[in-house]
Design an enzyme around this catalytic site. Structure first.
Site, PDB file in Angstrom:
ATOM      1  N   PRO A 197      73.090 -74.373 165.768  1.00  0.00           N
ATOM      2  CA  PRO A 197      73.071 -75.762 165.295  1.00  0.00           C
ATOM      3  C   PRO A 197      74.034 -75.960 164.131  1.00  0.00           C
ATOM      4  O   PRO A 197      74.047 -75.166 163.193  1.00  0.00           O
ATOM      5  CB  PRO A 197      71.621 -75.952 164.836  1.00  0.00           C
ATOM      6  N   THR A 237      75.481 -79.212 161.684  1.00  0.00           N
ATOM      7  CA  THR A 237      75.602 -80.593 161.241  1.00  0.00           C
ATOM      8  C   THR A 237      77.083 -80.951 161.140  1.00  0.00           C
ATOM      9  O   THR A 237      77.859 -80.226 160.535  1.00  0.00           O
ATOM     10  CB  THR A 237      74.901 -80.724 159.875  1.00  0.00           C
ATOM     11  N   ASN A 261      66.425 -72.536 156.249  1.00  0.00           N
ATOM     12  CA  ASN A 261      67.469 -73.060 155.357  1.00  0.00           C
ATOM     13  C   ASN A 261      67.008 -74.024 154.269  1.00  0.00           C
ATOM     14  O   ASN A 261      67.786 -74.857 153.806  1.00  0.00           O
ATOM     15  CB  ASN A 261      68.598 -73.715 156.179  1.00  0.00           C
ATOM     16  N   TYR A 289      64.819 -76.561 154.315  1.00  0.00           N
ATOM     17  CA  TYR A 289      64.384 -77.923 154.658  1.00  0.00           C
ATOM     18  C   TYR A 289      62.843 -77.953 154.744  1.00  0.00           C
ATOM     19  O   TYR A 289      62.188 -77.010 154.320  1.00  0.00           O
ATOM     20  CB  TYR A 289      65.104 -78.401 155.927  1.00  0.00           C
ATOM     21  N   ARG A 334      80.293 -70.961 163.492  1.00  0.00           N
ATOM     22  CA  ARG A 334      81.690 -71.321 163.236  1.00  0.00           C
ATOM     23  C   ARG A 334      82.620 -70.922 164.373  1.00  0.00           C
ATOM     24  O   ARG A 334      83.570 -71.658 164.685  1.00  0.00           O
ATOM     25  CB  ARG A 334      82.137 -70.705 161.905  1.00  0.00           C
TER      26      ARG A 334
HETATM   27  C1  LIG Z   1      79.400 -76.932 159.462  1.00  0.00           C
HETATM   28  C2  LIG Z   1      78.076 -76.233 159.555  1.00  0.00           C
HETATM   29  C3  LIG Z   1      76.922 -76.982 159.689  1.00  0.00           C
HETATM   30  C4  LIG Z   1      75.680 -76.345 159.831  1.00  0.00           C
HETATM   31  N1  LIG Z   1      74.558 -77.110 160.057  1.00  0.00           N
HETATM   32  C5  LIG Z   1      73.393 -76.494 160.399  1.00  0.00           C
HETATM   33  C6  LIG Z   1      72.278 -77.259 160.868  1.00  0.00           C
HETATM   34  O1  LIG Z   1      72.326 -78.494 161.032  1.00  0.00           O
HETATM   35  N2  LIG Z   1      71.149 -76.584 161.173  1.00  0.00           N
HETATM   36  C7  LIG Z   1      71.051 -75.212 161.038  1.00  0.00           C
HETATM   37  O2  LIG Z   1      69.990 -74.648 161.331  1.00  0.00           O
HETATM   38  N3  LIG Z   1      72.093 -74.471 160.629  1.00  0.00           N
HETATM   39  C8  LIG Z   1      73.260 -75.066 160.329  1.00  0.00           C
HETATM   40  N4  LIG Z   1      74.360 -74.309 159.994  1.00  0.00           N
HETATM   41  C9  LIG Z   1      74.258 -72.821 160.000  1.00  0.00           C
HETATM   42  C10 LIG Z   1      74.741 -72.247 161.351  1.00  0.00           C
HETATM   43  O3  LIG Z   1      73.842 -72.577 162.399  1.00  0.00           O
HETATM   44  C11 LIG Z   1      74.880 -70.699 161.286  1.00  0.00           C
HETATM   45  O4  LIG Z   1      73.622 -70.140 160.962  1.00  0.00           O
HETATM   46  C12 LIG Z   1      75.911 -70.243 160.262  1.00  0.00           C
HETATM   47  O5  LIG Z   1      77.122 -70.964 160.416  1.00  0.00           O
HETATM   48  C13 LIG Z   1      76.204 -68.731 160.371  1.00  0.00           C
HETATM   49  O6  LIG Z   1      76.637 -68.390 161.667  1.00  0.00           O
HETATM   50  P1  LIG Z   1      78.212 -68.208 162.023  1.00  0.00           P
HETATM   51  O7  LIG Z   1      78.720 -67.054 161.211  1.00  0.00           O
HETATM   52  O8  LIG Z   1      78.235 -67.886 163.475  1.00  0.00           O
HETATM   53  O9  LIG Z   1      78.911 -69.462 161.672  1.00  0.00           O
HETATM   54  C14 LIG Z   1      75.599 -74.916 159.807  1.00  0.00           C
HETATM   55  C15 LIG Z   1      76.776 -74.183 159.654  1.00  0.00           C
HETATM   56  C16 LIG Z   1      78.005 -74.806 159.549  1.00  0.00           C
HETATM   57  C17 LIG Z   1      79.255 -73.968 159.452  1.00  0.00           C
END
Ligand SMILES: Cc1cc2nc3c(=O)[nH]c(=O)nc-3n(C[C@H](O)[C@H](O)[C@H](O)COP(=O)(O)O)c2cc1C
Length: 357
Positions: free
Chosen positions: A23, A25, A175, A177, A313
């Site tokens: 997920p 945002t 996170n 919330y 990402r």
């Molecule tokens: C732009 C952005 C927005 C994010 N928004 C959310 C969100 O709405 N809900 C959530 O549970 N995690 C959110 N995350 C966390 C990601 O789901 C993920 O846990 C985090 O990016 C680490 O994983 P990655 O290394 O694969 O990016 C967000 C991360 C990024 C980069």
């Protein structure tokens, strides 16, 4: 042997691979929380994921954390998701909506309402508002009799989500919330049955999950957790006991999956793997940390017993991530500057991999 590109049965869904879009945002909804045509294109571009989990979606106005995020608390918002779910399904994908109640991580300048939380303790940090970041406000502590209504808001939003064509929902229990605030021991100072002991701190999460299961069924209900995470200033005591107790309750509810983030030591997380009998999605890195989820961290966690791996990402920047993982093509870097800018730049503009002729 379990490999990232092998299929997996998740409830009634046959996933073609174990790659989950995490997920994220992206604040590309309208001011009143409607999903847009660009959002349909963005998710449809990523439909080769075994499963897409959408950005956080607010289940109530007071639960909205950031401006520009989509909702599922009005009929109009629910209807706006139809083109999104149809576009993903037309491209052969499956998607769950992440239901995110921000609790204290919100602002009256965004919602017109005083944020609520387990206790009148503000988050640490600045929250986004329509005029820029502002210090997190002091939330109003929920009265005991109001808490079931907030648990029920996830269930109502889940019903709207399924009616709008989603394959299921993921409760955002991570996170910092609202659910995570209840799990914590410094955001939750309650002395009623929703705080204090481990049993008290998990109660809101369990009630929200139970209400959602009642509304849409266990096979359509997952939850995301960040054991030991410290986002927005939350602190949790007794992390292994807290999450073991929570998983035992969630196992009784037979949730479709638990989605954990690598927010604490590996032995704690692998013990939680053993404690959870159902499907486990692991996001294998510290969110917002310097390291992104990649093939090596994914394989490591599949070896430790994860069933599915979520990529944030890397999926944002590579709509064809699954194909790149399959062929070993390079993973394109992400542009952090366009995470939250709105508009199609940095949203619909990431190309698929072009093989040299
Ligand atoms: C732009 C952005 C927005 C994010 N928004 C959310 C969100 O709405 N809900 C959530 O549970 N995690 C959110 N995350 C966390 C990601 O789901 C993920 O846990 C985090 O990016 C680490 O994983 P990655 O290394 O694969 O990016 C967000 C991360 C990024 C980069």
């Amino acid at each position: 042997m379990t490999t990232l590109l092998s299929g997996y049965r998740l409830g009634s869904l046959a996933l073609p691979n174990r790659v989950v879009m995490a997920p994220m945002t992206r604040v590309r909804a309208t001011a009143d929380g409607l999903a847009t045509a660009s959002m349909a294109t963005y998710y449809a571009q990523r439909a080769t994921a075994g499963l897409i989990v959408t950005e956080g979606v607010q289940p109530s106005l007071v639960g909205q954390s950031n401006p520009g995020t989509p909702g599922l608390h009005t009929d109009e918002q629910a209807a706006s998701w139809w083109p999104v779910t149809e576009a993903v399904h037309a491209n052969g994908g499956r998607l769950f909506a992440q239901l995110m109640h921000g609790g204290r991580v919100s602002h009256p300048a965004t919602t017109g309402l005083q944020p609520v939380g387990p206790s009148a303790v503000p988050a640490v940090g600045e929250v986004f508002t329509p005029t820029g970041p502002q210090p997190a406000p002091v939330p109003r502590a929920l009265e005991t009799h109001e808490i079931p209504e907030h648990a029920a808001s996830y269930a109502l939003a889940a019903r709207r989500a399924v009616d709008a064509g989603f394959d299921g929902v993921e409760l955002h229990g991570a996170n910092g919330y609202l659910i995570s605030q209840f799990l914590s021991s410094n955001a939750n100072l309650r002395t009623d049955g929703y705080g204090g002991s481990v049993a008290g701190r998990i109660r809101f999460a369990v009630e929200a999950a139970a209400a959602t299961v009642d509304a849409v069924g266990a096979a359509r209900t997952g939850i995301r957790l960040s054991p030991g995470g410290t986002f927005w200033g939350v602190r949790e005591t007794e992390v292994p006991e807290l999450y073991t107790a929570l998983l035992a309750e969630l196992a009784r509810l037979e949730l479709a999956y638990v989605h954990i983030e690598a927010t604490t030591d590996e032995p704690v997380l692998t013990a939680l793997r053993r404690a959870w009998p159902g499907a486990l999605i692991v996001n294998p890195v510290m969110p917002m940390g310097p390291k992104q989820a990649d093939r090596a961290t994914a394989d490591h966690w599949l070896g430790l017993g994860a069933d599915l791996i979520s990529f944030g990402r890397a999926f944002l920047a590579n709509p064809d991530l699954v194909e790149r993982l399959r062929t070993g093509a390079p993973i394109a870097p992400v542009d952090e500057a366009t995470f939250y800018t709105g508009g199609d730049n940095g949203y619909l503009t990431y190309p698929t991999y072009q093989h040299a002729a």
